[in-house]
Design a protein around this motif. Structure first.
Motif, PDB file in Angstrom:
ATOM      1  N   VAL A 140      -2.934   7.277  -9.886  1.00  0.00           N
ATOM      2  CA  VAL A 140      -1.655   6.798 -10.417  1.00  0.00           C
ATOM      3  C   VAL A 140      -1.143   5.517  -9.782  1.00  0.00           C
ATOM      4  O   VAL A 140      -0.277   4.846 -10.348  1.00  0.00           O
ATOM      5  CB  VAL A 140      -0.558   7.888 -10.285  1.00  0.00           C
ATOM      6  CG1 VAL A 140      -0.934   9.131 -11.081  1.00  0.00           C
ATOM      7  CG2 VAL A 140      -0.304   8.248  -8.816  1.00  0.00           C
ATOM      8  N   ALA A 141      -1.633   5.162  -8.605  1.00  0.00           N
ATOM      9  CA  ALA A 141      -1.023   4.079  -7.840  1.00  0.00           C
ATOM     10  C   ALA A 141      -1.356   2.706  -8.407  1.00  0.00           C
ATOM     11  O   ALA A 141      -2.531   2.341  -8.542  1.00  0.00           O
ATOM     12  CB  ALA A 141      -1.450   4.151  -6.380  1.00  0.00           C
ATOM     13  N   GLY A 142      -0.307   1.951  -8.684  1.00  0.00           N
ATOM     14  CA  GLY A 142      -0.471   0.575  -9.123  1.00  0.00           C
ATOM     15  C   GLY A 142      -0.418  -0.397  -7.972  1.00  0.00           C
ATOM     16  O   GLY A 142      -0.013  -1.554  -8.131  1.00  0.00           O
ATOM     17  N   CYS A 143      -0.815   0.049  -6.797  1.00  0.00           N
ATOM     18  CA  CYS A 143      -0.871  -0.794  -5.601  1.00  0.00           C
ATOM     19  C   CYS A 143      -2.089  -0.372  -4.798  1.00  0.00           C
ATOM     20  O   CYS A 143      -2.850   0.511  -5.219  1.00  0.00           O
ATOM     21  CB  CYS A 143       0.409  -0.643  -4.769  1.00  0.00           C
ATOM     22  SG  CYS A 143       0.665   1.022  -4.105  1.00  0.00           S
ATOM     23  N   LEU A 144      -2.296  -0.980  -3.655  1.00  0.00           N
ATOM     24  CA  LEU A 144      -3.415  -0.615  -2.800  1.00  0.00           C
ATOM     25  C   LEU A 144      -3.138   0.721  -2.102  1.00  0.00           C
ATOM     26  O   LEU A 144      -2.006   1.196  -2.092  1.00  0.00           O
ATOM     27  CB  LEU A 144      -3.658  -1.716  -1.773  1.00  0.00           C
ATOM     28  CG  LEU A 144      -3.855  -3.128  -2.334  1.00  0.00           C
ATOM     29  CD1 LEU A 144      -4.177  -4.107  -1.205  1.00  0.00           C
ATOM     30  CD2 LEU A 144      -4.926  -3.163  -3.409  1.00  0.00           C
ATOM     31  N   ILE A 145      -4.190   1.304  -1.517  1.00  0.00           N
ATOM     32  CA  ILE A 145      -4.076   2.632  -0.904  1.00  0.00           C
ATOM     33  C   ILE A 145      -4.559   2.585   0.541  1.00  0.00           C
ATOM     34  O   ILE A 145      -5.586   1.979   0.857  1.00  0.00           O
ATOM     35  CB  ILE A 145      -4.889   3.677  -1.699  1.00  0.00           C
ATOM     36  CG1 ILE A 145      -4.225   3.929  -3.054  1.00  0.00           C
ATOM     37  CG2 ILE A 145      -5.015   4.985  -0.922  1.00  0.00           C
ATOM     38  CD1 ILE A 145      -4.960   4.923  -3.920  1.00  0.00           C
ATOM     39  N   SER A 146      -3.801   3.265   1.404  1.00  0.00           N
ATOM     40  CA  SER A 146      -4.184   3.410   2.806  1.00  0.00           C
ATOM     41  C   SER A 146      -4.285   4.888   3.153  1.00  0.00           C
ATOM     42  O   SER A 146      -3.702   5.743   2.479  1.00  0.00           O
ATOM     43  CB  SER A 146      -3.154   2.741   3.729  1.00  0.00           C
ATOM     44  OG  SER A 146      -1.951   3.498   3.767  1.00  0.00           O
ATOM     45  N   ALA A 147      -5.015   5.171   4.223  1.00  0.00           N
ATOM     46  CA  ALA A 147      -5.091   6.541   4.746  1.00  0.00           C
ATOM     47  C   ALA A 147      -5.428   6.465   6.225  1.00  0.00           C
ATOM     48  O   ALA A 147      -6.252   5.645   6.642  1.00  0.00           O
ATOM     49  CB  ALA A 147      -6.147   7.361   4.008  1.00  0.00           C
ATOM     50  N   THR A 167       0.837  -1.201   0.000  1.00  0.00           N
ATOM     51  CA  THR A 167       0.000   0.000   0.000  1.00  0.00           C
ATOM     52  C   THR A 167       0.866   1.243   0.000  1.00  0.00           C
ATOM     53  O   THR A 167       1.985   1.247   0.519  1.00  0.00           O
ATOM     54  CB  THR A 167      -0.917   0.076   1.247  1.00  0.00           C
ATOM     55  OG1 THR A 167      -0.127   0.347   2.417  1.00  0.00           O
ATOM     56  CG2 THR A 167      -1.702  -1.201   1.442  1.00  0.00           C
ATOM     57  N   VAL A 168       0.313   2.303  -0.562  1.00  0.00           N
ATOM     58  CA  VAL A 168       0.862   3.655  -0.443  1.00  0.00           C
ATOM     59  C   VAL A 168      -0.291   4.549  -0.020  1.00  0.00           C
ATOM     60  O   VAL A 168      -1.442   4.325  -0.411  1.00  0.00           O
ATOM     61  CB  VAL A 168       1.465   4.145  -1.771  1.00  0.00           C
ATOM     62  CG1 VAL A 168       1.807   5.636  -1.696  1.00  0.00           C
ATOM     63  CG2 VAL A 168       2.713   3.361  -2.111  1.00  0.00           C
ATOM     64  N   GLY A 169      -0.009   5.547   0.790  1.00  0.00           N
ATOM     65  CA  GLY A 169      -1.071   6.445   1.210  1.00  0.00           C
ATOM     66  C   GLY A 169      -0.535   7.610   2.002  1.00  0.00           C
ATOM     67  O   GLY A 169       0.653   7.945   1.916  1.00  0.00           O
ATOM     68  N   PHE A 170      -1.440   8.216   2.789  1.00  0.00           N
ATOM     69  CA  PHE A 170      -1.079   9.386   3.578  1.00  0.00           C
ATOM     70  C   PHE A 170      -1.669   9.297   4.970  1.00  0.00           C
ATOM     71  O   PHE A 170      -2.716   8.676   5.193  1.00  0.00           O
ATOM     72  CB  PHE A 170      -1.569  10.672   2.896  1.00  0.00           C
ATOM     73  CG  PHE A 170      -0.858  10.982   1.622  1.00  0.00           C
ATOM     74  CD1 PHE A 170       0.474  11.367   1.623  1.00  0.00           C
ATOM     75  CD2 PHE A 170      -1.503  10.878   0.403  1.00  0.00           C
ATOM     76  CE1 PHE A 170       1.146  11.638   0.445  1.00  0.00           C
ATOM     77  CE2 PHE A 170      -0.854  11.149  -0.786  1.00  0.00           C
ATOM     78  CZ  PHE A 170       0.480  11.541  -0.768  1.00  0.00           C
ATOM     79  N   ASN A 171      -0.991   9.948   5.912  1.00  0.00           N
ATOM     80  CA  ASN A 171      -1.497  10.045   7.273  1.00  0.00           C
ATOM     81  C   ASN A 171      -1.041  11.359   7.886  1.00  0.00           C
ATOM     82  O   ASN A 171      -0.184  12.045   7.347  1.00  0.00           O
ATOM     83  CB  ASN A 171      -1.011   8.869   8.127  1.00  0.00           C
ATOM     84  CG  ASN A 171       0.462   8.946   8.480  1.00  0.00           C
ATOM     85  OD1 ASN A 171       1.315   8.723   7.621  1.00  0.00           O
ATOM     86  ND2 ASN A 171       0.771   9.250   9.726  1.00  0.00           N
ATOM     87  N   CYS A 172      -1.655  11.696   9.018  1.00  0.00           N
ATOM     88  CA  CYS A 172      -1.248  12.815   9.864  1.00  0.00           C
ATOM     89  C   CYS A 172      -1.414  14.168   9.165  1.00  0.00           C
ATOM     90  O   CYS A 172      -1.884  14.259   8.033  1.00  0.00           O
ATOM     91  CB  CYS A 172       0.187  12.626  10.354  1.00  0.00           C
ATOM     92  SG  CYS A 172       0.526  13.510  11.902  1.00  0.00           S
TER      93      CYS A 172
END
Length: 346
Positions: free
Chosen positions: A271-278, A249-254
């Motif tokens: 754009v992400a070729g993977c899963l996403i977290s937040a 996963t790639v994502g954002f926090n804080c």
């Protein structure tokens, strides 16, 4: 004390299956929960550190050694609120950050114990409902130094750390987390992508040492209204600069609340070729640095993340409690997780 394998391929299979079935819930703010406990210096010292010559209050990571009961209880509260994944209490458990307390030599031990505590709670909770696996995320925080920006405005070329020092600190921390039994690793709150690249390098070296590859999460932080990280990258640029690590996963926090974070998650989604977290904050801080957004209000915004199909893992950062995560879990229930489009994957 439970003895756990360094790598369990069945755990990874369960994680991937869970991610394909539904949106998973990450936990909330360990720091907020610790602050709410009203601890004093004695809690941080216990008997072991009575003679230590630095103040220790505020060294939350140390509590896995001095108040493991409290940390285990916080993990359990988040699981009971509906979380699928909990984070180890290791945000500052690296040699660089622990130097502020003259405890840098304890980095490996803190990471290992934090992972062990979290994993024992997770396995215990999972035994009560084997149909719903629970997972432990080994956390690597950003450290309190930046490799890209000078801390001295009068000397732009000066750095108080370098790539090699960061790699050394991250490698030690990662090995501790893996040996403690975590199911995956997360490099989080990335404000400087060069720091993150050092962490990626260290994590990959740790995987080589252990002869296995654990799932990897990478989560950046957008620092202000400019929509960029502290080291100047847009969400898309951040993704492309770390995609070589092949993260789960790639994502954002804080830094931002859910409402402010949503456009940046949308940008990654394109754009992400993977899963996403937040895992956003409970709104923006008030004039006292506190977070006022209610569980219901935060969950209402996060429902839009799920409705728009842009997330696979959702949780909470600063200010979020088990009540927030319970509301978020209920809000996203029934929505399908993000699917990687063929155009993006190509």
């Amino acid at each position: 004390m439970t003895t756990l394998p360094w790598f369990d391929p069945e755990r990874t299979k369960k994680l991937l299956q869970s991610l394909s079935d539904r949106i998973l819930i990450l936990d909330g703010a360990m720091g907020t929960m610790i602050q709410n406990a009203g601890l004093g210096e004695a809690d941080f010292r216990s008997e072991r550190f009575q003679s230590h010559d630095h103040d220790l209050k505020g060294n939350n990571d140390l509590l896995v050694l001095t108040r493991p009961d409290l940390i285990a209880d916080i993990h359990r509260q988040f699981f009971e609120a509906g979380c699928d994944l909990i984070e180890t209490n290791t945000f500052n458990a690296n040699r660089i950050s622990q130097a502020d307390y003259a405890l840098e030599a304890l980095s490996a031990e803190i990471n290992r114990e934090a992972a062990r505590i979290a994993t024992e709670v997770a396995r215990d909770v999972e035994k009560q409902d084997p149909s719903r696996p629970r997972f432990v995320v080994g956390v690597l925080g950003p450290t309190n130094r930046t490799a890209s920006i000078s801390p001295d405005v009068s000397s732009p070329g000066y750095r108080n750390t370098d790539f090699g020092q960061l790699v050394e600190a991250y490698l030690e921390a990662t090995l501790g987390l893996l040996e403690g039994g975590v199911d995956l690793i997360m490099i989080e709150t990335v404000f400087d992508t060069l720091n993150a690249k050092a962490a990626i390098f260290a994590v990959q070296e740790a995987f080589q040492k252990k002869d296995h590859r654990w799932p990897l999460m990478i989560s950046g932080t957008i620092t202000d209204a400019s929509g960029r990280t502290l080291s100047g990258q847009t969400p898309e640029a951040f993704y492309f600069s770390i995609a070589h690590a092949d993260p789960l996963t790639v994502g954002f926090n804080c830094a931002l609340g859910a409402e402010q974070l949503k456009p940046h998650v949308d940008a990654i989604d394109r754009v992400a070729g993977c899963l996403i977290s937040a895992h956003p904050n409970a709104g923006l801080p008030n004039e006292f640095g506190e977070y006022d957004e209610s569980p219901e209000d935060m969950a209402a915004v996060i429902r839009e993340f799920a409705r728009d199909g842009v997330i696979n893992i959702i949780g909470g950062c600063c200010g979020t409690t088990p009540a927030h995560l319970k509301a978020i879990s209920e809000a996203v229930s029934g929505y399908q997780p993000r699917r990687i489009s063929q155009a993006v994957a190509a």
